[in-house]
Every structure is written in C-alpha cells, then in structure tokens.
Enzyme design. Structure first.
Site, mmCIF file in Angstrom:
data_model
loop_
_atom_site.group_PDB
_atom_site.id
_atom_site.type_symbol
_atom_site.label_atom_id
_atom_site.label_comp_id
_atom_site.label_asym_id
_atom_site.label_seq_id
_atom_site.Cartn_x
_atom_site.Cartn_y
_atom_site.Cartn_z
ATOM 1 N N HIS A 1 -7.076 -4.619 10.228
ATOM 2 C CA HIS A 1 -6.813 -4.484 8.792
ATOM 3 C C HIS A 1 -5.521 -5.189 8.405
ATOM 4 O O HIS A 1 -4.613 -5.367 9.232
ATOM 5 C CB HIS A 1 -6.820 -3.017 8.332
ATOM 6 C CG HIS A 1 -5.650 -2.193 8.734
ATOM 7 N ND1 HIS A 1 -5.757 -0.868 9.080
ATOM 8 C CD2 HIS A 1 -4.324 -2.465 8.805
ATOM 9 C CE1 HIS A 1 -4.566 -0.371 9.338
ATOM 10 N NE2 HIS A 1 -3.683 -1.319 9.188
ATOM 11 N N GLU B 1 -9.557 -1.797 5.331
ATOM 12 C CA GLU B 1 -10.234 -1.398 6.559
ATOM 13 C C GLU B 1 -11.577 -2.123 6.718
ATOM 14 O O GLU B 1 -12.252 -2.402 5.722
ATOM 15 C CB GLU B 1 -10.512 0.116 6.508
ATOM 16 C CG GLU B 1 -9.255 0.981 6.405
ATOM 17 C CD GLU B 1 -8.617 1.234 7.753
ATOM 18 O OE1 GLU B 1 -8.434 0.282 8.538
ATOM 19 O OE2 GLU B 1 -8.291 2.409 8.025
ATOM 20 N N ASP C 1 0.805 -1.224 0.000
ATOM 21 C CA ASP C 1 0.000 0.000 0.000
ATOM 22 C C ASP C 1 0.839 1.276 0.000
ATOM 23 O O ASP C 1 2.055 1.244 0.216
ATOM 24 C CB ASP C 1 -0.957 -0.001 1.205
ATOM 25 C CG ASP C 1 -0.292 -0.465 2.495
ATOM 26 O OD1 ASP C 1 0.948 -0.425 2.573
ATOM 27 O OD2 ASP C 1 -0.995 -0.864 3.430
ATOM 28 N N ASN D 1 -7.213 -2.400 14.178
ATOM 29 C CA ASN D 1 -8.633 -2.690 13.918
ATOM 30 C C ASN D 1 -8.799 -3.930 13.036
ATOM 31 O O ASN D 1 -9.872 -4.159 12.489
ATOM 32 C CB ASN D 1 -9.316 -1.483 13.257
ATOM 33 C CG ASN D 1 -8.688 -1.129 11.921
ATOM 34 O OD1 ASN D 1 -7.739 -1.770 11.477
ATOM 35 N ND2 ASN D 1 -9.219 -0.109 11.273
HETATM 36 C C1 GLP Z 1 -0.383 -0.050 8.631
HETATM 37 C C2 GLP Z 1 -0.084 -0.663 7.258
HETATM 38 C C3 GLP Z 1 -0.086 -2.155 7.371
HETATM 39 C C4 GLP Z 1 0.695 -2.500 8.638
HETATM 40 C C5 GLP Z 1 -0.193 -2.211 9.821
HETATM 41 C C6 GLP Z 1 0.489 -2.409 11.165
HETATM 42 O O1 GLP Z 1 -1.390 0.871 8.574
HETATM 43 N N1 GLP Z 1 -0.911 -0.272 6.181
HETATM 44 O O2 GLP Z 1 0.494 -2.734 6.209
HETATM 45 O O3 GLP Z 1 1.012 -3.857 8.631
HETATM 46 O O4 GLP Z 1 -0.792 -0.948 9.668
HETATM 47 O O5 GLP Z 1 1.349 -1.361 11.465
HETATM 48 P P1 GLP Z 1 2.378 -1.420 12.672
HETATM 49 O O6 GLP Z 1 3.362 -2.499 12.338
HETATM 50 O O7 GLP Z 1 3.031 -0.072 12.728
HETATM 51 O O8 GLP Z 1 1.621 -1.754 13.891
#
Ligand code: GLP
Length: 262
Positions: free
Chosen positions: A150, A155, A79, A148
């Site tokens: 995702h 989402e 993404d 959440n």
């Molecule tokens: C982000 C990204 C995801 C990531 C997730 C966890 O928003 N879009 O690809 O894996 O949320 O993030 P973090 O590792 O900082 O907890």
C-alpha cells in the site's frame, strides 16, 4: 542516481541514515524553492529518521532562511485513522506534531491532515481533497511503502483511479502499525481516511522511500511486477517523475534485477 529500466530514478544509499539525509535534502529544497504547490507528507517508522534529519538541516540554516521556510510551509499528509483525536498518541496528527510541526515551530494549519474525529468520515475525505485541490494539488509527494504494497492507506486491491476516501484497513496493515499502539493490534483503528492513488499520481514529483530488510520482499515485487490493483504501489510506475530512495537492506534480493545498483 541510476535510471531503472522502468524509467524511475533510483537512489541506492548505504543505510537508513544516508537515506534520511538524502530525502531531507529533497524536502528542504522543495520548501525553499518549489513553492507553487503544497508538499505531500507521510508517516510511519521510515519517516522518523527523515524528519529527524530535516529538522536538523533546518536548524543549521541561517536564521533568515529558517524564517522564510516557516512562512512558506504548507503540507498535506496522506492519511489519518478514523476515530482518533489529534491528541491521541497513536494518531498521525500526533506523529506529525511530535516529529515536525513542533520541532520546526510550524502553525497547526501549515501541517494539514484529515480530521480523524469527523462525524462523517466520507464527507471529511471529500472536504480534505477539495482543500488540497484549492491549494493547488500536490507538488512533491513523499511516500513510504506498506508491507502489502500500500501507499498512503490504499490497500490492495486498489485501482489507479481511487480517490481520497474512507476505507477499512487490512489485518496486515493493522499488525504492521500495532507498535504505535503499544503492540496491541486490537487498538489499531479499523478505518482510515487516505488520499487516493488519483491524488497521489497527480502530484508533480513522487519520492518513494523504502528502508530495512523487512521491505525487501515487497520492494522486489514492485521492481519486477506489472502494474495491478493487487500491488497499489505498482501504479506509481506510470508516473513521469518518480524517484525511489532505498537502502541496501531493502534492496536485498533486487541486486540481480537491476545490475546498475552499486
Ligand atoms: C503506513 C502508512 C503509510 C506508510 C506505510 C509504511 O500504514 N499509512 O503512509 O508509508 O504504512 O510504514 P512504515 O514506514 O512504518 O513501514
């Protein structure tokens, strides 16, 4: 490795450093041996130590192997934020340049992401999905887990068939990611382009990485709930080759869900 009643492979590590070493070894094996398809990559705090361990492991390889790995590298990220240039420190392109592309001296075109500055983000999502399909689709897909539920930026609520697309980000996600924007949630873009559950579920192998006590609640839900649009990561349960790598902090309250964790 243990097998969860849902059929997942579970690797429970002592801490985040052990998780990073394990996942880095999987990524290295992928890029040295399973070259038929591109590697799918993720960003976020969970992945920082993973890429740190990967860079270290690559630099410890014999020079000829390092050269082979560089030549063969092709990855697609999940993404990117809409409206951010690759040079913007908060963009996922900048994250990948900082943590992987520059340390490994990879070409820009070897570490692909959606173009955040595309004038038509919907069309860019389609172009990105087409580029991925032309390159063979995803082999191994690395995934983190949002607070959440995702994966990528899919989402809730999100159907399993959701394709690569541009979508609005939830306030939970923008708050979760504010740290990369100096703690200012208003600076976090409101939209993103993400691979959908459709492309993710089509990957040959999935590697979901969950670390830290803050993820214990969402991990417990993932291990206990039936697949539903309310918990996008729950669609991964239907994948035939899913490995979940966790640390003890994230496992927290899940000990009684699967007694084979050690
Ligand atoms: C982000 C990204 C995801 C990531 C997730 C966890 O928003 N879009 O690809 O894996 O949320 O993030 P973090 O590792 O900082 O907890």
């Amino acid at each position: 490795m243990n097998t969860h009643p849902k059929g997942w492979n579970l690797v429970a590590c002592a801490d985040g450093a052990a998780v990073a070493e394990h996942v880095a070894a999987c990524l290295l094996r992928d890029r040295l041996h399973w070259l038929d398809q591109p590697l799918g990559l993720a960003t976020g705090r969970t992945m920082e130590p993973v890429y740190g361990a990967l860079v270290k492991a690559v630099h410890a390889l014999p020079v000829a192997e390092q050269h082979r790995l560089r030549q063969q590298w092709l990855s697609f990220n999940l993404d990117e934020y809409v409206g951010l240039a690759p040079g913007d420190a908060g963009s996922f392109a900048a994250f990948m340049a900082r943590h992987l592309q520059r340390p490994l001296a990879l070409g820009m075109d070897q570490v692909r992401l959606p173009a955040g500055l595309a004038s038509d983000p919907g069309a860019e999502a389609q172009r990105y999905a087409t580029d991925l399909a032309r390159c063979g689709g995803l082999g191994l897909q690395l995934l983190g887990l949002g607070l959440n539920g995702h994966v990528g930026f899919n989402e809730p609520p999100c159907p399993a068939a959701a394709p690569c697309r541009c979508l609005g980000l939830s306030s939970t996600t923008r708050e979760q990611n504010a740290a990369a924007f100096g703690g200012d949630v208003r600076a976090v873009p409101e939209r993103a382009i993400t691979l959908g559950l459709a492309e993710i579920l089509a990957a040959k192998r999935l590697l979901l990485v969950v670390t830290g006590a803050a993820k214990a609640g969402i991990l417990a839900r993932l291990l206990s709930e039936q697949p539903s649009p309310e918990l996008p990561a729950s669609w991964l349960q239907g994948h035939p080759n899913l490995t979940l790598v966790v640390d003890q902090a994230a496992l927290g309250e899940c000990g009684d869900i699967d007694p084979c964790f050690s």
